[in-house]
Design a protein around this motif. Structure first.
Motif, short mmCIF file in Angstrom:
data_model
loop_
_atom_site.label_atom_id
_atom_site.label_comp_id
_atom_site.label_asym_id
_atom_site.label_seq_id
_atom_site.Cartn_x
_atom_site.Cartn_y
_atom_site.Cartn_z
N ARG A 177 1.64 -17.81 71.66
CA ARG A 177 2.88 -17.62 70.90
C ARG A 177 3.09 -18.78 69.93
O ARG A 177 3.42 -18.59 68.76
CB ARG A 177 4.08 -17.53 71.85
CG ARG A 177 4.30 -16.15 72.46
CD ARG A 177 5.69 -16.05 73.07
NE ARG A 177 5.96 -17.06 74.09
CZ ARG A 177 5.57 -16.97 75.37
NH1 ARG A 177 4.89 -15.90 75.77
NH2 ARG A 177 5.84 -17.92 76.24
N ALA A 178 2.88 -20.01 70.42
CA ALA A 178 3.14 -21.18 69.58
C ALA A 178 2.19 -21.18 68.37
O ALA A 178 2.60 -21.48 67.25
CB ALA A 178 2.97 -22.45 70.40
N LEU A 179 0.93 -20.83 68.60
CA LEU A 179 -0.05 -20.88 67.51
C LEU A 179 0.16 -19.73 66.52
O LEU A 179 -0.17 -19.85 65.33
CB LEU A 179 -1.48 -20.85 68.06
CG LEU A 179 -1.91 -22.07 68.87
CD1 LEU A 179 -3.33 -21.88 69.42
CD2 LEU A 179 -1.85 -23.35 68.03
N ALA A 180 0.72 -18.64 67.03
CA ALA A 180 0.90 -17.47 66.16
C ALA A 180 1.92 -17.73 65.06
O ALA A 180 1.88 -17.11 64.00
CB ALA A 180 1.33 -16.27 66.99
N ASP A 181 2.82 -18.66 65.31
CA ASP A 181 3.92 -18.89 64.39
C ASP A 181 3.60 -19.85 63.24
O ASP A 181 4.46 -20.15 62.43
CB ASP A 181 5.14 -19.46 65.16
CG ASP A 181 5.72 -18.40 66.08
OD1 ASP A 181 5.43 -17.21 65.85
OD2 ASP A 181 6.44 -18.77 67.02
N ALA A 229 -1.39 -25.44 78.73
CA ALA A 229 -2.18 -24.84 79.80
C ALA A 229 -1.71 -23.42 80.11
O ALA A 229 -2.36 -22.70 80.86
CB ALA A 229 -2.09 -25.71 81.06
N ASP A 230 -0.58 -23.03 79.53
CA ASP A 230 -0.05 -21.68 79.70
C ASP A 230 -0.52 -20.86 78.50
O ASP A 230 -0.01 -21.00 77.39
CB ASP A 230 1.48 -21.76 79.78
CG ASP A 230 2.14 -20.39 79.88
OD1 ASP A 230 1.49 -19.37 79.57
OD2 ASP A 230 3.32 -20.35 80.27
N VAL A 246 7.62 -31.42 60.07
CA VAL A 246 7.28 -31.63 61.47
C VAL A 246 7.94 -30.56 62.33
O VAL A 246 9.15 -30.36 62.25
CB VAL A 246 7.76 -33.02 61.96
CG1 VAL A 246 7.30 -33.25 63.40
CG2 VAL A 246 7.23 -34.10 61.05
N ASP A 247 7.13 -29.87 63.12
CA ASP A 247 7.68 -28.94 64.11
C ASP A 247 7.40 -29.48 65.50
O ASP A 247 6.23 -29.67 65.87
CB ASP A 247 7.03 -27.55 63.97
CG ASP A 247 7.36 -26.89 62.65
OD1 ASP A 247 8.47 -27.14 62.14
OD2 ASP A 247 6.50 -26.16 62.11
N LEU A 248 8.46 -29.73 66.25
CA LEU A 248 8.31 -30.12 67.65
C LEU A 248 8.48 -28.87 68.48
O LEU A 248 9.54 -28.25 68.46
CB LEU A 248 9.38 -31.15 68.04
CG LEU A 248 9.23 -32.55 67.44
CD1 LEU A 248 10.53 -33.31 67.54
CD2 LEU A 248 8.13 -33.30 68.17
N VAL A 249 7.43 -28.48 69.18
CA VAL A 249 7.46 -27.21 69.89
C VAL A 249 7.28 -27.45 71.39
O VAL A 249 6.33 -28.11 71.80
CB VAL A 249 6.32 -26.28 69.39
CG1 VAL A 249 6.38 -24.94 70.11
CG2 VAL A 249 6.42 -26.09 67.88
N ALA A 250 8.22 -26.91 72.18
CA ALA A 250 8.09 -27.00 73.63
C ALA A 250 7.08 -25.95 74.09
O ALA A 250 7.34 -24.75 74.00
CB ALA A 250 9.43 -26.78 74.31
N CYS A 251 5.92 -26.40 74.51
CA CYS A 251 4.87 -25.45 74.89
C CYS A 251 3.91 -26.15 75.85
O CYS A 251 3.39 -27.23 75.54
CB CYS A 251 4.11 -24.99 73.64
SG CYS A 251 2.61 -24.07 74.00
N ASP A 252 3.70 -25.57 77.00
CA ASP A 252 2.71 -26.07 77.93
C ASP A 252 1.37 -25.44 77.51
O ASP A 252 1.15 -24.25 77.69
CB ASP A 252 3.09 -25.65 79.35
CG ASP A 252 2.05 -26.07 80.37
OD1 ASP A 252 1.04 -26.66 79.97
OD2 ASP A 252 2.27 -25.79 81.57
#
Lengths: 187, 699
Positions: B423-427, B416-417, B408-414
């Motif tokens: 960036r979040a999806l690239a990882d 809508a930004d 499980v990765d909990l990622v702080a990402c809005d």
């Protein structure tokens, strides 16, 4: 300008004498500068349920348009409202308190103060007659809606407000007023 | 009490009877999807003896007194469970009691019984229930059992609550149009040419100020009966199109001079009337959502019309306005109105690998995350939320999912930004699905809505969905957009939310038209989602409109079914069938008592067959069965019924089964048994049986 912090999300601005003087300039020749002080408060985030309000004091030595009626009447209610509203708007511009006024310059505001601010809906209720020449008032901007320009209508800012006046003799009146600002600057 | 604690023998029990482990019985039933709660685990001891079963059954303390019943239903159910024991270990599926005949109660109010089941002819069994004193409590002459499949049990959980939008042709009115029309604003989509070409007179006002000036000039002359405004073109930002429409609605409601003027908002390509139709006008979709709410708040004031060929739609547009229908699409000159129809539940699909969830730490995100780990084969969850690991209870959520075996990765990402989302999806490794659950409500009626309140709701839903659509270009990756039925129904006080959700629905169409995978799920209210904060009054209003909150397990079962569907837009909802009586939002109108009052194919099958050569009889009977089944199920048409798929799996419940049998009996003149669809579980098999029976009755 001094800014008092009396809570984590509350900012208070005491009367800005210079700004008040400027706001009341159009009233001077008519001898109806009724607003004597105004403390402006910003509560919370204005983009997310935050509110801007003003806590004001008034003095009406004599009516500017009619012989003494012995009580605070609807014309004076309206004049006092305008002065509170202009001041709170100007202060919001100067201190960048609430959008869209935070995007304006004061010069832009002065250019629009008289020509482009219209009351579109005005409701006043006089619960108990106010008789004092000195009394207090408050205004709260409950919502500011910015409408973009389209083919159908020019850009428009609509401000919804509530206000209340009271005196030391138990007199009280309240109002709900919507004002439109046409020709808002496109900053 | 386990068998070990019971006396080895009891009165009436054959000496060579074998004890059967009760935990094994309930475990085996649970494996097959039949989970009994404590009050229904009434078996206390079970023995098998050849084909016979002996059992002790009793009510537990939570079942209350048996006094109010001749025979407590939980006690009868326990006795019927005993009848299931012989087939329990077979691989032929689960047998359920289907029909009871010859039920007699000899003594009322029993709390415990001894049960004996005896096999009869044709797989039926009889039951004898006696008290401790050996005196009869109840007897059941025959219990007819029928196998059910896991698919059927799933369908029962779904109760045919998967709906889709069907655009149904409307007959245009014949009366001529004598109303005074005006066109307001810029003709963004070029429809005035169409009106001119049919000689339809209309005034033209380039702006509201021009309309106002005309009303002032023509003091005493009433405002136009119909004012048509084009919505902005497809290049306009969604929020601008929605804001412009909201402004018009507010002006209309505020100006008493326009009280009798109907405002018609025109779009082109903002709705898809067929699955393969592209949907270029996403901003127009927002207008549809917003206006649906305004229509429900102020009936008779606002009208939505979508045209395919504006320049050629003059006549159809006039007919559309004259029809008085609040929402219409004009396609090739024909008028269509949207209706939700029941749709056959697809077979279950399974997600694998990595799945990304936006709003991953929200109530729905958590439910779905847990479900993907426990019921799907998802090994890696990426949960995006604005606060990520700092969201409330995020640590506990992480721990729970990890304990179930997931990474499980909990990622702080809005979401809508766009830059942050990219960036979040690239990882992360290529996901098998991205599920967009993020969203919020900020309710206000059309009169009170402001541009900011529109933006606040559009941003997390629509902006994020657009970014996801642009960033996920892998044709294998499914983009699952969590939308709301509020957009289809047009919930009052939720114009902004409706607008946002209809854009999501449109985006799914758009995506599929571009060869990518995408589905928008227009959820009914989840009891554990936003529904958990509703007041009783709000809940009552929803139920009155024909809907009801979805329980989590129902919602998740529908999620699985919808994933396997081949539709851009599905509405998984819980219907409040009792309230579907006619006074519902128009889009729900065709669901109204579809099982009982919809026009039936009353034409006799016999007369149809009489005109056909023998070689075509088989196909005609199949068609007839499909038509009748579609009608009973409330589907749009016979093409929604797969002749090879079991009735139970497409949502035919016991009442539907009775209705189908009744209609087929009426059409054939045959007396058909209640077990018809169980003995012949697919339309093809049923048709074959009907043909056989008809041939036999001919002789």
């Amino acid at each position: 300008m001094t800014q008092l912090l009396d809570g984590t999300d509350r900012r208070t601005f005491p009367t800005d004498e210079e700004l008040l003087h400027r706001v009341l300039t159009p009233y001077r020749a008519k001898r109806c500068e009724y607003l004597t002080s105004a403390t402006v408060t910003l509560q919370g985030d204005p983009l997310d349920g935050g509110r801007v309000g003003g806590s004001c004091a008034f003095y009406i030595p004599e009516s500017c348009y009619i012989d003494d009626t012995g009580h605070f009447n609807s014309v004076e209610f309206n004049i006092c409202y305008n002065q509170m509203a202009y001041y709170v708007m100007a202060k919001s511009v100067k201190e960048s308190l609430i959008e869209p006024f935070s995007q304006w310059t004061l010069d832009q505001f002065w250019a629009r103060q008289l020509a482009d601010v219209y009351i579109t809906d005005f409701r006043s209720t006089f619960r108990k007659p106010m008789q004092g020449r000195h009394f207090r008032g408050e205004i709260e901007i409950t919502d500011v809606a910015e409408w973009d320009a389209t083919d159908l209508r020019d850009a428009l800012v609509i401000m919804r407000t509530k206000c209340r006046y009271w005196d030391e003799f138990g007199g009280e009146s309240t109002g709900e007023i919507a004002a439109a600002v046409t020709n808002p600057p496109a900053n | 009490m386990s068998n070990a604690e019971r006396p080895a023998v009891r009165p009436g029990l054959p000496e060579d009877a074998h004890p059967v482990d009760i935990e094994h019985i309930y475990g085996r039933l649970a494996d097959r999807g039949l989970e009994y709660g404590p009050a229904f685990r009434g078996l206390r001891a079970v023995w098998s003896h050849g084909d016979e079963v002996y059992a002790d059954a009793a009510l537990d303390d939570t079942s209350g007194s048996g006094d109010g019943y001749l025979l407590h239903p939980a006690l009868l159910d326990a006795a019927l469970q005993a009848a299931l024991v012989p087939g329990l270990d077979s691989e032929d599926g689960t047998f359920l009691p289907f029909a009871l005949r010859g039920v007699r109660v000899h003594r009322a109010g029993a709390r415990a019984v001894r049960v004996r089941t005896t096999p009869g002819e044709g797989g039926v069994v009889s039951l004898a229930l006696t008290g401790d004193d050996g005196e009869p409590v109840a007897t059941v002459g025959t219990v007819v059992r029928r196998p059910v499949t896991a698919d059927q049990l799933d369908a029962t959980a779904q109760r045919a609550r998967l709906l889709r939008v069907a655009w149904k042709a409307v007959t245009p009115p014949t009366a001529g149009d004598t109303q005074r029309w005006a066109f307001l604003g810029t003709d963004h989509i070029g429809v005035t040419g169409g009106l001119k070409s049919i000689g339809h007179a209309f005034d033209s006002f380039p702006s509201l100020a021009a309309l106002d000036a005309a009303l002032i000039r023509g003091r005493g002359t009433p405002a136009p009966d119909v004012v048509v405004a084009s919505c902005t073109d497809a290049d306009t930002p969604v929020r601008s199109a929605a804001q412009r429409a909201l402004m018009l609605v507010q002006e209309w409601l505020a100006d008493e001079r326009l009280a009798d003027s109907r405002l018609v908002l025109l779009t082109s390509g903002a709705v898809a009337t067929r699955p393969e139709e592209d949907l270029p006008d996403l901003p127009g979709a927002a207008v549809w959502g917003l206006l649906r709410s305004a229509q429900n708040e102020h009936p008779g004031r606002f009208f939505l019309i979508d045209v395919d060929a504006p320049e050629e739609s003059g006549r159809a547009l006039a007919a559309a306005v004259a029809s008085g229908e609040p929402q219409l699409a004009v396609r090739r000159g024909t008028l269509h109105r949207p209706r939700l129809v029941r749709c056959p539940p697809p077979r279950r699909a399974t997600l694998i690998g990595t799945v990304v969830i936006t709003g991953g730490t929200g109530a729905l995100g958590r439910l779905v995350a847990r479900h993907l780990v426990t019921r799907h084969d998802v090994g890696h969850l990426v949960l995006l939320s604005r606060r990520g690991p700092d969201a409330p209870d995020a640590t506990a959520l992480h721990g729970e999912l990890a304990a179930l075996g997931a990474r499980v990765d909990l990622v702080a990402c809005d979401a809508a930004d766009r830059a942050a989302l990219e960036r979040a999806l690239a990882d992360i490794p290529a996901p098998s699905a991205v599920i967009h659950t993020a969203g919020l409500v900020h309710d206000a009626t059309a009169v009170a809505l402001t541009p900011r309140r529109l933006d606040q709701v559009l941003r997390p839903k629509v902006d994020a969905a657009f970014h996801l659509h642009e960033l996920i270009t892998d044709p294998e990756c499914a983009l699952v957009l969590f939308s709301s039925v509020a957009g289809l129904v047009g919930n009052r006080g939720q114009g902004n939310y409706a607008a946002a959700n209809v854009v999501l629905d449109a985006l799914a169409h758009r995506r599929r038209a571009g060869g990518l995978r995408g589905v928008s799920l227009a959820w009914g209210l989840w009891a554990d989602g936003m529904g958990s904060d509703l007041t009783d009054a709000e809940l009552a209003r929803i139920k009155k409109a024909g809907l009801a909150p979805l329980a989590s397990d129902q919602g998740l079962a529908l999620f699985d079914a919808a994933l396997a569907g081949d539709e851009a837009l599905l509405a998984p909802v819980q219907l409040n069938e009792a309230a579907l009586t006619g006074n519902v939002p128009p889009i729900l109108a065709d669901l109204v008592t579809a099982q009982t009052t919809k026009p039936v194919a009353t034409e006799s099958l016999l007369s149809r067959l009489a005109d056909l050569p023998e070689s075509e009889a088989e196909a005609a009977i199949v068609d007839f069965v499909l038509e009748t089944a579609a009608s009973v199920l409330g589907f749009d048409g016979p093409e929604d019924v797969d002749p090879e798929r079991e009735f139970g799996a497409v949502g035919l419940d016991s009442l539907g089964n009775l209705e189908l049998s009744r209609r087929l009996s009426a059409a054939t003149g045959l007396r058909l048994p209640a077990t018809l669809t169980f003995d012949h579980p697919t339309p093809a098999e049923l048709a074959s049986r009907l043909r056989q029976l008809l041939q036999e009755s001919d002789r």
